[in-house]
Design an enzyme around this catalytic site. Structure first.
Site, short mmCIF file in Angstrom:
data_model
loop_
_atom_site.label_atom_id
_atom_site.label_comp_id
_atom_site.label_asym_id
_atom_site.label_seq_id
_atom_site.Cartn_x
_atom_site.Cartn_y
_atom_site.Cartn_z
N SER A 192 0.84 -1.20 0.00
CA SER A 192 0.00 0.00 0.00
C SER A 192 0.88 1.25 0.00
O SER A 192 1.99 1.23 0.53
CB SER A 192 -0.90 0.01 1.23
OG SER A 192 -1.56 1.26 1.37
N TYR A 202 -2.79 -1.49 10.24
CA TYR A 202 -2.75 -1.77 8.80
C TYR A 202 -1.52 -1.12 8.18
O TYR A 202 -0.78 -1.77 7.42
CB TYR A 202 -4.02 -1.24 8.14
CG TYR A 202 -4.02 -1.36 6.64
CD1 TYR A 202 -4.38 -2.55 6.02
CD2 TYR A 202 -3.66 -0.27 5.83
CE1 TYR A 202 -4.37 -2.66 4.64
CE2 TYR A 202 -3.65 -0.38 4.45
CZ TYR A 202 -4.01 -1.57 3.86
OH TYR A 202 -3.99 -1.69 2.48
#
Length: 251
Positions: A140, A153
């Site tokens: 990400s 996350y």
């Protein structure tokens, strides 16, 4: 790298980027094995798409990971590409007590620990093959500039980014390629948390991200940040703390 006539295993492929990748690879003439935690969505995908097989697997579970490895390598000996796409994102507020330990553990086990364990299983197997092989990790843009609402996350993706670099270095002298793809906010269930909604965006489509990933594999782009994720990568090199504060004011 050749993007046709491969046998490809994709985790977290029941929806989102994983599903979009599975469809694109299948349309190119590859055989695609999709896996995820829920059987019904996987079966529905395989019923309407050619060149696809499914296997239910929770990569957070060591026993299921091993079963997946043994099943795929015995039934599909031509398997040569692994796409580690499975991931979950949950908002976590460390100022609130009691803290939800389960949500923390689940994110670490799926996003980080499970993915690393999959690499540990398949890297030696791919290294022993004579043809082209690849491990693809989907991380990400938040690996570079994190947002405060999803700290666990962000940490798992930052860790996976670091791990991908190290794995690539370890396999540099082999025929195993290690790719890392860093998408921006994508219009999937993963990014439909309240924090994503606050940004006023639903994100880019999974299909557009999958298309860019396939092209990046073809062009051997080992680390490829897509769209806004590239902006975050550049920002992390210029003034990471400044852009972290700016981004977190926006979300």
């Amino acid at each position: 790298m050749n993007i046709v006539n491969n046998t490809i295993l994709i985790t977290g492929a029941g929806s989102g980027i994983g599903l979009a990748l599975a469809r694109q690879f299948s349309n190119l003439g590859n055989h695609v094995i999709i896996c995820g935690r829920k059987e019904i969505p996987l079966k529905l995908v395989c019923d309407v798409n050619q060149n696809m097989t499914y296997k239910v697997c929770d990569i957070a579970d060591p026993k299921q990971r091993k079963e997946l490895f043994e099943w795929t390598t015995s039934h599909f000996p031509n398997l040569n590409i692994l796409v580690n796409n499975a991931g979950i994102q949950m908002e976590t507020d460390f100022t609130v007590s009691p803290l939800d330990d389960e949500s923390i553990t689940n994110q670490i086990d799926i996003n980080f620990k499970g993915t690393i364990a999959m690499c540990a299983l398949f890297a030696p197997y791919f290294k022993g093959k004579s043809g082209q092989t690849a491990i693809c990790n989907v991380t990400s843009g938040l690996a570079f500039i994190p947002i405060k609402s999803v700290p666990v996350y962000c940490a798992t993706k930052a860790g996976l980014h670091s791990f991908s670099m190290c794995l690539r270095s370890q396999l540099r002298t082999s025929k195993v390629k290690v790719f890392e793809f860093l998408p921006p906010v994508v219009d999937t269930n993963l990014h439909r948390e309240p924090s994503a909604k606050k940004q006023g965006k639903t994100g880019v489509s999974p299909e557009s991200v999958a298309e860019k990933i396939v092209k990046a594999i073809k062009k051997d782009k080992e680390e490829y940040a897509i769209g806004r994720a590239l902006d975050l990568k550049i920002a992390s090199r210029i003034a990471p703390h400044f852009f972290h504060r700016l981004l977190n004011k926006l979300v």
